[in-house]
Design a protein around this motif. Structure first.
Motif, PDB file in Angstrom:
ATOM      1  N   GLU A 133     -13.061  -6.336  21.749  1.00  0.00           N
ATOM      2  CA  GLU A 133     -13.036  -5.104  21.208  1.00  0.00           C
ATOM      3  C   GLU A 133     -12.380  -5.370  19.256  1.00  0.00           C
ATOM      4  O   GLU A 133     -12.116  -6.586  19.413  1.00  0.00           O
ATOM      5  CB  GLU A 133     -12.178  -3.305  21.221  1.00  0.00           C
ATOM      6  N   ALA A 134     -13.453  -4.853  18.762  1.00  0.00           N
ATOM      7  CA  ALA A 134     -13.113  -4.584  16.972  1.00  0.00           C
ATOM      8  C   ALA A 134     -12.266  -4.127  16.806  1.00  0.00           C
ATOM      9  O   ALA A 134     -12.931  -3.118  16.812  1.00  0.00           O
ATOM     10  CB  ALA A 134     -14.366  -5.397  16.312  1.00  0.00           C
ATOM     11  N   ILE A 135     -11.708  -4.143  16.046  1.00  0.00           N
ATOM     12  CA  ILE A 135      -9.908  -2.831  15.448  1.00  0.00           C
ATOM     13  C   ILE A 135     -10.070  -3.237  14.260  1.00  0.00           C
ATOM     14  O   ILE A 135      -9.561  -4.424  13.650  1.00  0.00           O
ATOM     15  CB  ILE A 135      -9.222  -3.328  16.121  1.00  0.00           C
ATOM     16  N   ILE A 136     -10.024  -2.277  13.025  1.00  0.00           N
ATOM     17  CA  ILE A 136     -10.179  -2.088  12.096  1.00  0.00           C
ATOM     18  C   ILE A 136      -9.939  -0.247  11.746  1.00  0.00           C
ATOM     19  O   ILE A 136      -9.418   0.002  11.465  1.00  0.00           O
ATOM     20  CB  ILE A 136     -11.746  -1.724  11.565  1.00  0.00           C
ATOM     21  N   PHE A 137      -8.057  -1.332  10.734  1.00  0.00           N
ATOM     22  CA  PHE A 137      -7.674  -0.233  10.173  1.00  0.00           C
ATOM     23  C   PHE A 137      -7.545  -0.387   8.938  1.00  0.00           C
ATOM     24  O   PHE A 137      -7.731  -0.812   7.718  1.00  0.00           O
ATOM     25  CB  PHE A 137      -5.785  -0.920  10.013  1.00  0.00           C
ATOM     26  N   SER A 138      -7.307   0.563   8.336  1.00  0.00           N
ATOM     27  CA  SER A 138      -8.043   1.005   7.199  1.00  0.00           C
ATOM     28  C   SER A 138      -6.547   2.519   5.984  1.00  0.00           C
ATOM     29  O   SER A 138      -6.684   3.083   7.198  1.00  0.00           O
ATOM     30  CB  SER A 138      -9.389   2.291   7.100  1.00  0.00           C
ATOM     31  N   PRO A 139      -5.836   1.874   5.625  1.00  0.00           N
ATOM     32  CA  PRO A 139      -4.528   2.366   5.261  1.00  0.00           C
ATOM     33  C   PRO A 139      -4.180   3.696   4.598  1.00  0.00           C
ATOM     34  O   PRO A 139      -3.507   4.333   4.646  1.00  0.00           O
ATOM     35  CB  PRO A 139      -4.367   1.251   4.770  1.00  0.00           C
ATOM     36  N   SER A 140      -5.324   4.007   3.686  1.00  0.00           N
ATOM     37  CA  SER A 140      -5.394   5.000   3.231  1.00  0.00           C
ATOM     38  C   SER A 140      -6.130   6.565   3.460  1.00  0.00           C
ATOM     39  O   SER A 140      -6.912   7.021   3.169  1.00  0.00           O
ATOM     40  CB  SER A 140      -5.650   5.247   1.323  1.00  0.00           C
ATOM     41  N   GLY A 180       6.167   0.764  -8.033  1.00  0.00           N
ATOM     42  CA  GLY A 180       6.470   1.757  -9.673  1.00  0.00           C
ATOM     43  C   GLY A 180       6.097   3.404 -10.262  1.00  0.00           C
ATOM     44  O   GLY A 180       6.694   4.259  -8.693  1.00  0.00           O
ATOM     45  N   ALA A 181       6.246   4.474 -10.918  1.00  0.00           N
ATOM     46  CA  ALA A 181       6.993   5.425 -11.138  1.00  0.00           C
ATOM     47  C   ALA A 181       5.835   6.125 -10.942  1.00  0.00           C
ATOM     48  O   ALA A 181       5.651   7.227 -10.221  1.00  0.00           O
ATOM     49  CB  ALA A 181       7.103   5.777 -12.846  1.00  0.00           C
ATOM     50  N   ASP A 182       4.118   5.620 -10.991  1.00  0.00           N
ATOM     51  CA  ASP A 182       3.255   6.697 -10.373  1.00  0.00           C
ATOM     52  C   ASP A 182       3.302   6.762  -9.131  1.00  0.00           C
ATOM     53  O   ASP A 182       3.012   5.315  -8.347  1.00  0.00           O
ATOM     54  CB  ASP A 182       2.038   5.924 -11.127  1.00  0.00           C
ATOM     55  N   PRO A 183       3.325   7.885  -8.482  1.00  0.00           N
ATOM     56  CA  PRO A 183       2.653   7.759  -6.803  1.00  0.00           C
ATOM     57  C   PRO A 183       1.568   7.280  -6.066  1.00  0.00           C
ATOM     58  O   PRO A 183       1.807   7.190  -4.802  1.00  0.00           O
ATOM     59  CB  PRO A 183       3.185   8.537  -6.469  1.00  0.00           C
ATOM     60  N   ASP A 184       1.026   7.857  -6.797  1.00  0.00           N
ATOM     61  CA  ASP A 184      -0.784   6.943  -6.210  1.00  0.00           C
ATOM     62  C   ASP A 184      -1.155   6.062  -6.765  1.00  0.00           C
ATOM     63  O   ASP A 184      -1.917   5.441  -5.911  1.00  0.00           O
ATOM     64  CB  ASP A 184      -2.019   8.433  -6.850  1.00  0.00           C
ATOM     65  N   GLY A 192      -7.340  18.299   9.903  1.00  0.00           N
ATOM     66  CA  GLY A 192      -5.978  18.989   9.147  1.00  0.00           C
ATOM     67  C   GLY A 192      -5.428  18.779   8.193  1.00  0.00           C
ATOM     68  O   GLY A 192      -4.194  19.192   7.214  1.00  0.00           O
ATOM     69  N   SER A 193      -6.103  18.286   6.909  1.00  0.00           N
ATOM     70  CA  SER A 193      -6.460  17.872   5.647  1.00  0.00           C
ATOM     71  C   SER A 193      -4.999  17.157   5.467  1.00  0.00           C
ATOM     72  O   SER A 193      -4.443  17.403   4.745  1.00  0.00           O
ATOM     73  CB  SER A 193      -6.119  19.490   4.883  1.00  0.00           C
ATOM     74  N   ARG A 194      -5.283  16.091   6.675  1.00  0.00           N
ATOM     75  CA  ARG A 194      -3.307  15.475   6.073  1.00  0.00           C
ATOM     76  C   ARG A 194      -4.621  13.853   5.770  1.00  0.00           C
ATOM     77  O   ARG A 194      -5.544  13.098   5.745  1.00  0.00           O
ATOM     78  CB  ARG A 194      -3.235  14.756   7.451  1.00  0.00           C
ATOM     79  N   ASP A 195      -4.579  13.903   4.074  1.00  0.00           N
ATOM     80  CA  ASP A 195      -4.383  12.981   3.425  1.00  0.00           C
ATOM     81  C   ASP A 195      -4.530  11.122   3.352  1.00  0.00           C
ATOM     82  O   ASP A 195      -2.297  11.764   3.455  1.00  0.00           O
ATOM     83  CB  ASP A 195      -4.619  13.477   2.092  1.00  0.00           C
ATOM     84  N   ARG A 196      -4.564  10.131   3.423  1.00  0.00           N
ATOM     85  CA  ARG A 196      -3.697   8.571   3.345  1.00  0.00           C
ATOM     86  C   ARG A 196      -3.048   8.864   4.448  1.00  0.00           C
ATOM     87  O   ARG A 196      -2.282   8.145   4.623  1.00  0.00           O
ATOM     88  CB  ARG A 196      -3.492   9.434   2.045  1.00  0.00           C
ATOM     89  N   VAL A 197      -3.436   8.989   5.572  1.00  0.00           N
ATOM     90  CA  VAL A 197      -2.160   8.870   6.871  1.00  0.00           C
ATOM     91  C   VAL A 197      -2.950   7.936   7.502  1.00  0.00           C
ATOM     92  O   VAL A 197      -1.987   7.072   8.093  1.00  0.00           O
ATOM     93  CB  VAL A 197      -2.531   9.794   7.678  1.00  0.00           C
ATOM     94  N   SER A 198      -3.903   6.978   7.549  1.00  0.00           N
ATOM     95  CA  SER A 198      -5.124   5.783   7.574  1.00  0.00           C
ATOM     96  C   SER A 198      -5.373   6.229   9.069  1.00  0.00           C
ATOM     97  O   SER A 198      -5.753   7.056   9.936  1.00  0.00           O
ATOM     98  CB  SER A 198      -3.637   4.854   7.748  1.00  0.00           C
ATOM     99  N   ASN A 199      -6.670   5.397   9.449  1.00  0.00           N
ATOM    100  CA  ASN A 199      -7.467   5.736  10.672  1.00  0.00           C
ATOM    101  C   ASN A 199      -7.140   3.860  11.142  1.00  0.00           C
ATOM    102  O   ASN A 199      -7.713   2.917  10.336  1.00  0.00           O
ATOM    103  CB  ASN A 199      -9.052   5.790  10.078  1.00  0.00           C
ATOM    104  N   GLY A 213      -2.575   7.705  11.790  1.00  0.00           N
ATOM    105  CA  GLY A 213      -2.038   7.733  11.535  1.00  0.00           C
ATOM    106  C   GLY A 213      -0.917   9.190  11.935  1.00  0.00           C
ATOM    107  O   GLY A 213      -1.593  10.173  11.909  1.00  0.00           O
ATOM    108  N   VAL A 214      -0.176   9.021  11.535  1.00  0.00           N
ATOM    109  CA  VAL A 214       0.760  10.210  11.393  1.00  0.00           C
ATOM    110  C   VAL A 214       1.448  11.286   9.905  1.00  0.00           C
ATOM    111  O   VAL A 214       1.088  12.215   9.751  1.00  0.00           O
ATOM    112  CB  VAL A 214       2.969   9.715  11.930  1.00  0.00           C
ATOM    113  N   ASP A 215       2.417   9.927   8.732  1.00  0.00           N
ATOM    114  CA  ASP A 215       2.300  10.826   7.734  1.00  0.00           C
ATOM    115  C   ASP A 215       1.452  10.192   6.102  1.00  0.00           C
ATOM    116  O   ASP A 215       1.704   9.084   6.160  1.00  0.00           O
ATOM    117  CB  ASP A 215       3.942  10.984   7.179  1.00  0.00           C
TER     118      ASP A 215
END
Length: 361
Positions: free
Chosen positions: A14-21, A81-85, A26-33, A70-72
């Motif tokens: 299988e081809a496995i692709i990880f997307s970190p953001s 750095g200072a900016d969390p995004d 459930g409106s969970r943003d940037r948890v990864s797929n 992903g989880v969180d």
């Protein structure tokens, strides 16, 4: 990050692709797929669009495979750095696939270097989550595709030791147990060695593969073997399986200082052969400050950073039957735009030579 492995045991990877953001239900943003595309004898000629093809059902049901959420939020990121995004880094996560429970199907291991430990009780400790391979990939309960919530459906979780250790790499290698089952090797390049006495030397943890892994492992207490980097700020990070004679792993130490510490940040490789693991009484510690490894290789020049933040590879590139090593040496640009160059190099090490003598430059 990408990987390949025979998750369903049908003889095709299988081809496995990880997307970190990527988001999750459930409106969970940037948890990864993590997307698992089922291997097949004939692939589409065009690029597959992850979301649009899934939504339009233009990939036949049963051939897509699985989607692992992903989880969180920002588990795959770290704060720099200072900016969390904006001031974040998500380059170091990786995914690997191999049979760690001995059932003939490859299992998926994903590392989240920004994860915060059990019940989010820490900060950027890092963790590895495992999903076992299984038959019927893409048709589980008739879903399209199969979906897994890693928060509740991980078969095993390996937690990093301390805040900011940032467990960032995971590998599979047959090192311990004499059972022909691959073991998990997790690496934390920011970890601080024995009793946290060696800042950012980098630690490695080997968890023995077995038919049924424990649900959770807390490092270093639950490791079967733990490996300490030799010097402060060595930042040991890689543990590529050595497929040549005597087996074992090649450790990548990106900020190692070379022979007698006289070549600042040249980078080093160290080979621990399988026989040395067989001699250990588990659980065991390998401290590279005193442990005699099988072979060394050193970067050519100061500040080469050989193996730092770049994936090493092992393969027989000259066709002589012996595996060779390809180790990257990136040029780090920590303060743009003051850097004038971003070029790097890759060092090809002849496996026949490496298997018989140390390599300097």
């Amino acid at each position: 990050a990408v990987a390949a492995g025979d998750v369903d045991g049908d003889g095709i990877d299988e081809a496995i692709i990880f997307s970190p953001s990527a988001p999750a239900p459930g409106s969970r943003d940037r948890v990864s797929n993590t997307w698992v595309y089922k291997g097949r004898s004939s692939w589409p000629s065009r690029v597959i669009e992850l979301w649009s093809d899934l939504g339009a059902h233009t990939i036949p049901p049963g051939s897509f495979g699985a989607l692992l959420y992903g989880v969180d939020s920002k588990d795959a990121w770290i704060q720099i750095g200072a900016d969390p995004d904006l001031n974040v880094d998500f380059r170091i996560n990786n995914v690997t696939c191999d049979d760690i429970n001995g059932d003939g199907k490859d299992d998926i291991m994903i590392v989240f270097w920004g994860a915060d430990g059990p019940s989010n009780s820490g900060t950027e400790r890092g963790e590895v989550r495992v999903i076992y391979g299984y038959s019927g990939l893409g048709s589980l309960n008739g879903s399209y595709p199969d979906t897994f919530n890693l928060a509740t459906q991980s078969n095993a979780v390996i937690y990093g030791e301390d805040d900011y250790d940032r467990m960032s790499r995971v590998y599979a290698a047959d090192l311990i147990g004499n059972d022909n089952i691959m073991d998990i090797v997790a690496m934390s390049r920011q970890a601080d060695g024995p009793a946290n006495s060696r800042q950012s030397c980098g630690d490695g943890y080997v968890v023995m593969g077995k038919p049924s892994l424990d649900p959770t492992y807390h490092m270093p207490a639950d490791a079967d073997v733990y490996i300490y980097g030799a010097e402060a700020f060595d930042r040991m990070e890689y543990a590529v399986p050595w497929t040549g004679a005597y087996g074992g792993i090649i450790l990548g130490i990106g900020a190692g200082d070379g022979p007698n510490n006289q070549r600042t940040d040249c980078g080093e490789l160290k080979w621990i052969d399988r026989n040395r693991f067989d001699q250990l009484t588990l659980p065991a510690a390998i401290d590279l400050a005193s442990f005699e490894v099988m072979m060394y290789a050193f970067g050519t020049s100061a500040n080469d950073w050989m193996s730092y933040s770049g994936q090493m590879a092992v393969g027989d590139v000259d066709g002589n039957g012996n595996p060779d090593i390809l180790a990257p040496s990136p040029v780090m640009c920590l303060n743009p735009p003051t850097c004038s160059s971003t070029q790097g190099k890759a060092t090809l090490i002849n496996g026949t030579t490496f298997g018989n003598s140390d390599i300097d430059g």
